[in-house]
Design a protein around this motif. Structure first.
Motif, PDB file in Angstrom:
ATOM      1  N   SER A 110       0.832  -1.212   0.000  1.00  0.00           N
ATOM      2  CA  SER A 110       0.000   0.000   0.000  1.00  0.00           C
ATOM      3  C   SER A 110       0.862   1.256   0.000  1.00  0.00           C
ATOM      4  N   GLY A 111       1.976   1.210   0.724  1.00  0.00           N
ATOM      5  CA  GLY A 111       2.904   2.342   0.707  1.00  0.00           C
ATOM      6  C   GLY A 111       3.485   2.578  -0.676  1.00  0.00           C
ATOM      7  N   HIS A 112       3.815   1.489  -1.372  1.00  0.00           N
ATOM      8  CA  HIS A 112       4.305   1.612  -2.756  1.00  0.00           C
ATOM      9  C   HIS A 112       3.230   2.246  -3.636  1.00  0.00           C
ATOM     10  N   VAL A 113       1.985   1.833  -3.438  1.00  0.00           N
ATOM     11  CA  VAL A 113       0.884   2.371  -4.241  1.00  0.00           C
ATOM     12  C   VAL A 113       0.752   3.872  -4.000  1.00  0.00           C
ATOM     13  N   GLU A 114       0.869   4.300  -2.752  1.00  0.00           N
ATOM     14  CA  GLU A 114       0.779   5.733  -2.448  1.00  0.00           C
ATOM     15  C   GLU A 114       1.883   6.514  -3.156  1.00  0.00           C
ATOM     16  N   ARG A 115       3.115   5.997  -3.104  1.00  0.00           N
ATOM     17  CA  ARG A 115       4.223   6.683  -3.778  1.00  0.00           C
ATOM     18  C   ARG A 115       4.002   6.734  -5.283  1.00  0.00           C
TER      19      ARG A 115
END
Length: 167
Positions: free
Chosen positions: A26-31
């Motif tokens: 999810s953090g990768h998706v946000e970035r």
């Protein structure tokens, strides 16, 4: 070979692992979303530049030929080459945005899969070894190692352990 099975693993540890993996994804998706928004902002700015150049401009933008008239003194020529270059740049950026969006969707799908797996493990599995097996199979089926560049997945660790056991 020894008969020591190694440390005892609990289902709760695998549930936490799955939730952690989902959070990292999810953090990768946000970035990636931030990067995509920045590209879209650049596209918007370049579209405004193209509109500005066209609105400020000329009588001929590649349309049908009209009757010839004397040039008006205040009319400026539209630099078609620079506009075409901007359009190519826009097209490239749009392709990047599309690729980022597809990648974001793949990361979101894998994160959702990890979350679902965590729930299944928590509700259906009582044995740590079975939980390990299900996580490794899940990651292998979805090529999860490809999504984690900085972190080793359980699937990779299992493959590594298996290959060292065979030596």
């Amino acid at each position: 070979m020894t008969s020591d099975p190694g440390p005892s693993l609990t289902v709760a540890e695998f549930v936490e692992y799955c939730r952690t993996q989902a959070g990292l994804l999810s953090g990768h998706v946000e970035r990636m979303g931030d990067e995509a928004r920045a590209l879209l902002d650049e596209i918007d700015a370049e579209m405004a530049e193209i509109r500005s150049r066209l609105d400020g401009g000329a009588t001929d933008v590649g349309g049908t030929a009209g009757p010839s008239t004397a040039a008006r003194p205040n009319e400026r020529e539209v630099d078609l080459e620079s506009i075409e270059e901007l359009e190519r740049d826009l097209s490239e950026k749009q392709t990047l945005v599309d690729a980022k969006q597809a990648r974001m969707q793949a990361f979101q799908d894998l994160a959702a899969g990890y979350t679902e797996l965590a729930e299944q493990l928590q509700n259906e599995v009582e044995d740590g070894q079975e939980a390990l097996t299900r996580v490794v199979e899940f990651e292998a089926d979805r090529d999860a190692p490809a999504y984690f560049e900085e972190r080793q997945t359980l699937c990779e660790a299992a493959i590594e352990a298996d290959s060292s056991d065979r030596k």
